[in-house]
Scaffold this active site. Structure first.
Site, PDB file in Angstrom:
ATOM      1  N   SER A  68       0.823  -1.210   0.000  1.00 42.38           N
ATOM      2  CA  SER A  68       0.000   0.000   0.000  1.00 42.38           C
ATOM      3  C   SER A  68       0.859   1.264   0.000  1.00 42.38           C
ATOM      4  CB  SER A  68      -0.908   0.030   1.230  1.00 42.38           C
ATOM      5  OG  SER A  68      -1.790  -1.057   1.215  1.00 42.38           O
TER       6      SER A  68
HETATM    7  N1  SAM Z   1      -0.879  -4.647   3.942  1.00 45.80           N
HETATM    8  C1  SAM Z   1      -0.099  -4.954   2.788  1.00 45.80           C
HETATM    9  C2  SAM Z   1       1.298  -4.430   2.869  1.00 45.80           C
HETATM   10  O1  SAM Z   1       1.643  -3.757   3.838  1.00 45.80           O
HETATM   11  O2  SAM Z   1       2.053  -4.733   1.949  1.00 45.80           O
HETATM   12  C3  SAM Z   1      -0.733  -4.488   1.513  1.00 45.80           C
HETATM   13  C4  SAM Z   1      -1.804  -5.336   1.131  1.00 45.80           C
HETATM   14  S1  SAM Z   1      -2.336  -5.412  -0.521  1.00 45.80           S
HETATM   15  C5  SAM Z   1      -2.909  -3.804  -0.836  1.00 45.80           C
HETATM   16  C6  SAM Z   1      -3.794  -6.377  -0.158  1.00 45.80           C
HETATM   17  C7  SAM Z   1      -3.497  -7.799   0.219  1.00 45.80           C
HETATM   18  O3  SAM Z   1      -4.730  -8.421   0.617  1.00 45.80           O
HETATM   19  C8  SAM Z   1      -2.957  -8.633  -0.931  1.00 45.80           C
HETATM   20  O4  SAM Z   1      -1.741  -9.199  -0.563  1.00 45.80           O
HETATM   21  C9  SAM Z   1      -4.032  -9.690  -1.149  1.00 45.80           C
HETATM   22  O5  SAM Z   1      -3.527 -10.938  -1.569  1.00 45.80           O
HETATM   23  C10 SAM Z   1      -4.655  -9.758   0.229  1.00 45.80           C
HETATM   24  N2  SAM Z   1      -5.997 -10.340   0.283  1.00 45.80           N
HETATM   25  C11 SAM Z   1      -7.046 -10.150  -0.549  1.00 45.80           C
HETATM   26  N3  SAM Z   1      -8.100 -10.869  -0.135  1.00 45.80           N
HETATM   27  C12 SAM Z   1      -7.712 -11.530   0.993  1.00 45.80           C
HETATM   28  C13 SAM Z   1      -8.338 -12.428   1.895  1.00 45.80           C
HETATM   29  N4  SAM Z   1      -9.611 -12.815   1.759  1.00 45.80           N
HETATM   30  N5  SAM Z   1      -7.622 -12.900   2.930  1.00 45.80           N
HETATM   31  C14 SAM Z   1      -6.340 -12.534   3.120  1.00 45.80           C
HETATM   32  N6  SAM Z   1      -5.681 -11.689   2.297  1.00 45.80           N
HETATM   33  C15 SAM Z   1      -6.361 -11.189   1.258  1.00 45.80           C
END
Ligand code: SAM
Length: 219
Positions: A68
């Protein structure tokens, strides 16, 4: 040499500039700014993107996902109102950077990621940097009931509706911060559990996240 030890004066200078940018954009919590100043964000992205790691922008981390934008990390963390010792659940570990910020602030961190490759990479990086977050591979739309209740829950992917399991996993007084909307844009929502059966909801700024995919998210 580990990736985590690749810090030098140039990175420290760029982190100072990034925290100044975040302050100018309205981030007030000094503990968050100190965490961002201390954490080597360049170690959470591929070497080819290292020189962009301190821009206030999201960057690709593989599997079609992103780390993010630093402003988003700071804004979500500010809304969570984290206190030292709080138990915090993150949905969407991604690179592990948000988890590192929460650990740095003294939270006990639990984080769920659905992509196996990202889960392993984040686990390794957090370990190398000395952050003791508890990570799980799975569907975060269901929360992580084994360690509930949480003082804070932050969802770092955009959901179509508030995943109800997360609400039930909040402590009384706990805050859930979750972007809700379409796959193109979302409004940041904060839900505070006021008592056993009452909640307060606030709708805040607009953001753009990758989709939250799972049983209580997008298909
Ligand atoms: N917090 C992260 C960082 O600091 O790098 C950024 C996250 S990225 C914007 C969103 C993440 O949510 C992705 O890695 C994606 O695979 C994950 N994601 C999406 N749906 C999900 C779910 N149901 N359970 C767990 N992770 C999920």
């Amino acid at each position: 040499m580990t990736k985590g030890s690749r810090a030098n004066r140039k990175h420290i200078q760029r982190r100072n500039e990034l925290t100044n940018t975040l302050r100018e954009k309205g981030i007030r919590d000094q503990r968050i700014l100190m965490a961002i100043q201390a954490i080597p964000r360049h170690t959470f992205v591929d070497t080819a993107l290292e020189n962009r790691a301190y821009e206030d922008t999201a960057l690709p981390i593989g599997c079609g996902q992103t780390i993010s934008q630093p402003y988003t990390v700071a804004a979500q963390t500010e809304l969570l109102q984290v206190e030292k010792g709080d138990k915090v659940l993150e949905i969407g570990t991604g690179s592990g950077y948000q988890a590192a910020v929460l650990c740095h602030m003294g939270a006990k961190v639990y984080s769920v990621e659905r992509h196996e490759e990202l889960y392993h990479k984040a686990k390794k990086m957090l370990h190398e940097l000395g952050y003791r977050a508890n990570l799980k591979l799975g569907d975060g739309t269901l929360g992580w009931s084994a360690y509930a209740p949480y003082d804070g829950i932050v969802v770092t992917a955009g959901a179509p509706v508030v995943p109800e399991d997360l609400i039930y996993q909040l402590n009384v007084g706990g805050r859930l911060v979750v972007p809700i909307g379409s796959q193109k844009s979302q409004v940041m929502v904060r839900i505070t559990r006021i008592s056993e059966d009452s909640y307060e909801e606030e709708q805040l700024q607009s953001f753009k996240f990758v989709p939250l995919i799972g049983e209580k998210g997008w298909d």
